[in-house]
Write an enzyme that holds these catalytic residues in place. Sequence first.
Site, PDB file in Angstrom:
ATOM      1  CB  CYS A 115       2.236   3.194   9.199  1.00  0.00           C
ATOM      2  SG  CYS A 115       1.442   2.079   7.250  1.00  0.00           S
ATOM      3  CE  LYS A 120       4.783   1.688  14.286  1.00  0.00           C
ATOM      4  NZ  LYS A 120       3.806   0.961  13.805  1.00  0.00           N
TER       5      LYS A 120
END
Length: 217
Positions: free
Chosen positions: A163, A204
């Site tokens: 993010c 991720k």
Amino acid sequence: MTLTLGSFFLSRRSFNFNKTNTLNIMIRRASSSLSPSSSSSPVQPPSKRMKLAAPLNYKNGVVLAPMVRSSTLPSRLLALRYGADLVWGPETVDKAIIGCERAVDPETGVISYHREGRPIFTCHPVEKPYLIYQVGSATPELAAQAASKVAGDVSGIDLNCGCPKPFSTNSGMGAGLLSTPDLLCDILKAIRAAVPSEVSVSVKIRLLPTEEDTLAL
């Protein structure tokens, strides 16, 4: 009758919309498509999907990626109903889940982690073999506590290092961890040590400026 995204969200606007009944329908249909004896999945044979339960297979599958306010329980059930191999929950910050209480709805079986009357994360046993919980963290100890909190209801824990939003990066979470690889590894090690061996641990990431940097990470 086929329950589609359109009909589900349209029904939410109805004055006599019954959340419990609709959720029960979604759970039953997701469950039927995941059953070894079912052949209702339009995407691929359930026998192939059942092999993904343990250990998890991240390769060459159809997955529902993590997305805040989107990859919630209804979306995940619909994704599984229509052939997803794995589903990710939305990122939940470590401190948010640590202080939650766990409750099970006696009618639907929905598991809710809530605090101050507000659900922080919800899931259902039917999706457990395919469910990845994503945590946002910049602290090994807190990440471990958050992971162990939900480990019994999911099949994998995923650390969000992708993010780019200031909310995450300003506190060292998300893509901010890409610039602190030692801390990133410490968090992953802490999560791995905190959850049972059958629960997978993944991360991720985003591509770094060069291929060499990405491979080095």
